[in-house]
Design an enzyme around this catalytic site. Sequence first.
Site, PDB file in Angstrom:
ATOM      1  N   ASP A 234       0.859  -1.178   0.000  1.00  0.00           N
ATOM      2  CA  ASP A 234       0.000   0.000   0.000  1.00  0.00           C
ATOM      3  C   ASP A 234       0.903   1.238   0.000  1.00  0.00           C
ATOM      4  O   ASP A 234       2.100   1.148   0.285  1.00  0.00           O
ATOM      5  CB  ASP A 234      -0.901  -0.028   1.238  1.00  0.00           C
ATOM      6  CG  ASP A 234      -1.797   1.192   1.338  1.00  0.00           C
ATOM      7  OD1 ASP A 234      -2.308   1.629   0.297  1.00  0.00           O
ATOM      8  OD2 ASP A 234      -1.955   1.721   2.448  1.00  0.00           O
TER       9      ASP A 234
ATOM     10  N   ASP B 220      -1.305  -0.852   6.073  1.00  0.00           N
ATOM     11  CA  ASP B 220      -1.550  -0.332   7.422  1.00  0.00           C
ATOM     12  C   ASP B 220      -3.013  -0.113   7.732  1.00  0.00           C
ATOM     13  O   ASP B 220      -3.365   0.181   8.874  1.00  0.00           O
ATOM     14  CB  ASP B 220      -0.817   1.000   7.614  1.00  0.00           C
ATOM     15  CG  ASP B 220      -1.482   2.129   6.836  1.00  0.00           C
ATOM     16  OD1 ASP B 220      -1.862   1.906   5.672  1.00  0.00           O
ATOM     17  OD2 ASP B 220      -1.645   3.225   7.402  1.00  0.00           O
TER      18      ASP B 220
END
Length: 1223
Positions: A498, A938
């Site tokens: 990400d 996250d």
Amino acid sequence: MDPQPSVSTYQAGTEPRAAHHENRVVGNSPSSRRYASSRSRTGLSRFSIDEDSAEFPVHHLGRENSVFSIESSVVLNSRRRYGSRGGDSDVFMTSQKEMNEDSSRLVHINDPKPTNDRLEFAGNEIRSSKYSVFTFLPRNLFEQFHRVAYIYFLVIAVLNQLPQLAVFGRTASVLPLVFVLFVTAVKDAYEDFRRHRSDKIENNRMARVLVGNQFELKRWKEIRVGEIIKVHANDSLPCDMVLLSTSDPTGVAYVQTINLDGESNLKTRYAKQETLSKMPEKEGMSGIIRCENPNRNIYGFQANMELDGKRISLGPSNIVLRGCELKNTRWAVGVVVYAGQETKAMLNSSGAPSKRSRLETHMNRETIMLSLFLIALCSIVSTLSGIWLRRHRSELDTAPFFRKLDFSRDDDGNVGPRNYNYYGIGMQIFFVFLMSVIVFQIMIPISLYISMELVRLGQAYFMIRDIKMYDEKSDSRFQCRALNINEDLGQIKYVFSDKTGTLTENKMEFQCASIRGVDYGGGIMESEEDDHLVQVNGQSLKPKMKVKTNQELRELLRSEKDTERLKHAEDFFIALAACNTIVPLTLESEKGVKLIDYQGESPDEQALVYAAAAHGYTLVERTSGYIVIDIHGNKQRFNVLGLHEFDSDRKRMSVIVGCPDNTVKLFVKGADSSMFGAIDKSMDLDVINATEAQLHGYSSLGLRTLVVAVRELNASEFERWQSDYERASTALMGRGSLLRSVAANVESNLTLLGASAIEDKLQEGVPEAIESLRQAGIKVWVLTGDKQETAISIGYSSKLLTENMTQIIITSHSRQSCRKSLDDAKALFKKSTGNGMRQPSVGAQNFKPDPQTGLHPVPSVDDKTLIDGGFDYKKPLALIIDGTSLVYILESDMEYELFELATKCSVVLCCRVAPLQKAGIVALIKNRTDDMTLAIGDGANDVSMIQMADVGIGICGQEGRQAVMASDFAMGQFRFLVPLLLVHGHWNYQRMGYMLLYNYYRNAVFVLVLFWYVLYTAYTLTTAVTEWSSMLYSIIYTSLPTVAVGIMDTDLSHNTLLKYPQLYGAGQRQESYNARLFWLTMIDTLWQSAVIFYMPYCTYRISTMDASRLGDLWTLAAVIVVNIHLAMDVMCWTWITHAVIWGSMVATCICVILIDSIPELPGFWAIYHFSTYPSFWQNIALILVVAVMPRFVVKFIKQQFRPSDIQISREADKFLRWNRSSV
């Protein structure tokens, strides 16, 4: 930020379209809606309006006390089956579907008897334990015997209990299995005891429940659905309840969900206006709630409440869940709708899907091979036994090794030949086969599973204790949440990352703004020294965070001239302060000035609210019905009349507020791809074009952008919206789609106010980490929901993209254009390589070693040269593709074409992708290659990707802990990925691979010694080695050294592995564990076992030496040889390694002496007599030298003439250490 370097860019399949549609993710097909990109931070608080403010008369706009809210169907933590075609869900959540009679339940408010008696709802007692006193033994054994090896040893033990097959003592044959089962059972029992103790404490906590006309204390486990409970500040919620009233007159309650989803930020929940004035303890209360059946979706809730003849809609903002804590609210009253095991917290208590390591999968393959080898040995013995029986059939009555007749005295005192249990040659062959299986049973090492668990536990300890993976900022250590895939860290080929919060800090800083086409930025930002102070109830307050402001913009906002430009700027910052779910909290300060801390689930919203405060528009209060904004010292109250929350279809949020000048305005903010379609283009086209150009410039600098717009609603428009919304919110069927339709209708014909730009800085060490991973032969793919320009800019700053790369950009909006884009990209690829899509025939042997280090470079796509008709890259390629294109590609036959193209590119950057698309991209590689994949993220939108990959890593960041809770490992920074993979991953793989081969080897040596002996005892399965030594061989004699080496041995130092990332390629090439090494080990095993057996056999072949003495010699020789074999391979000696290796030899000698000291056992006193013979010690010494000599010679020749990269680096390490010590 450095300017973006020049780059060759190729736009594949470019098609004409309006500028504001660029990168649009949401399409018209069902698939595009399913994959619509969601950029919301999960679990945004549902902010609904439950009252009309007395200070703002809106009776002329519609009914007073109307209820406005909008729900979105955000489903997370659902169990899905993902695939490379996008990961369609098997079963949708109830809260994602429309509620009907069959999928709902009735709850009678304050009347639990009819609620529970007729519908049999769950009580509030929870049970997280697995066993009870009565079920522990059968259930635990059932679970343990899921391991096929345990069933194998159970069968062996049962066979040995039969008189015809008894080879060992019955106790000795059962002991190893019982020991392993007992150790595991004790561990499981202790863990379950702790769960029982925790359950008891939880169930006996006290809560205040309405009984009659007063609240009385009641144990949590006695609470029932339908009862009304009262919770005070800092109390935990005992169950899921719908709010009825709170201590706040507007019905707001603040809750902390850290125990539920790991997020520490406060969230707002609201009681409905119709129930706020109810006092159930005084006047009683009755009604019915129809709500959806229990489900795992913690972010969704659908229900209706029938109260006083009125139907009231309930949504996620009206329910508080078990495990949450009430904060900043003195008390809250609610009615229980889900209790006990049916609460959302308990339904989500199951862990992430278990994963098996690649080595363990290969281990099963080798276990099957060893099983076939065992069957072959047993077949040889039984076949030869049959031949022997047939040849000597005339001698079987009195043969020493086999007597059919019994001449002993019977119970009646008669002496005469009687027949033993003899069943004929055929059955004897069958019995010999089974007896062989019993004798050779340790070919499959029963201790291997325990050894693997111990080794993984030790490896996890050292990973957790590694100070280089400790994050000081978040005070977080590395977390090892899955012990069964440690070794997979050393074989990773693809990393899927990400961007926001993973590569970047996810700490947003407001940088600049564009208001009505005017860019307030461009290098004229100045730090504001005089922080904006506001006065609230005599207290001086200032924002907690400082934000840089633009001097020109500040002067405009402070201007006393009433101009159109000033009006738009004011509306812009009012929108930033009002259009959010931020809750302002007051903190104490040492200097007497209190700080305003803006709590919210989105760092973007926090940055925007701080920016508004820095420019003089300070949000100081938020309730369910209004907000208060201090505008340059003048407090103004804005009544919140409705809020449309962010959802993945609209990609925007809006708030309807009543302004102090008695106007009603709709403020909207969202992604440019969705906002420009809702803006009225008949007005100020120049402003729109200028804003679009400025947005492109912001994105090129890597800034995150949002577009802000406004619409003033007249009385009829507001009444129409209000009527439509009430109709949609109370609908039993199709509520979600109706609400989205209402939002879309009002969010139209907007007036553009401007755009904001926020910087999300790169984490420390990200560029260096990506470069190290690239040198290690690991491909890094970035999957982000950000727009294309932002993603590309971050790609450059992180060194993911380089100047010499040719970019292939695919942004298509139809199936046909996607196919054309892929064809164009393939044509470009063919042109650049001159060879189409062929796989390169490149190996380490094709590259000359580095003259300084001697290391062979690991080839990457960046540096492939023309070899044997392979690739010739003039420029490496970077594929950049958006989520809309993936919608069409991943659900069609174009998927393989994308796979071919992507795997040949140096870099793949996917932008505007939805969470499920991330999982689909991971599955694209995982399902079509044998390469190991790792996903790191996250946020909750990364959970599906993390669970899909072979290894999932969660970052302890700003977006809560959903990713951490779903991950296999967790850490604080992306840069820790380098020591985790290149150091610990390399060590773990090398150690575990060697340990598996060594375990197979040591057991096979012992089995083959027994096999050679059987060949010289008429195939009767007579054993010279005592039954106890056979059982203790793999449990005590040789187990500890392999565990210690598996935990502590290091082939290379930490610094060397980081200095030369190319060394990581050993794991990718499976150099430490493969079929070739397995068979070479087995060949070595045959030689060593033959030496151990035949040297004593030849020495004492013509002598009076009995079998027991030879058995002791063979036992000691086998243990010494396998331990010396291990010692030859140890690369890092410590005092522990010395202790376990030499100590195991000493322990074996002590055990043999003790066994021979027991008169009841065969071989009594054998070792005492035999050890006095000089030939005993000569044989042991000669066996050791001859057995290990071939291995020693092969290792010497290989290291001298064909050293591997690892061996070269080890020698370099030794040389450097020697130089340092000599200096």
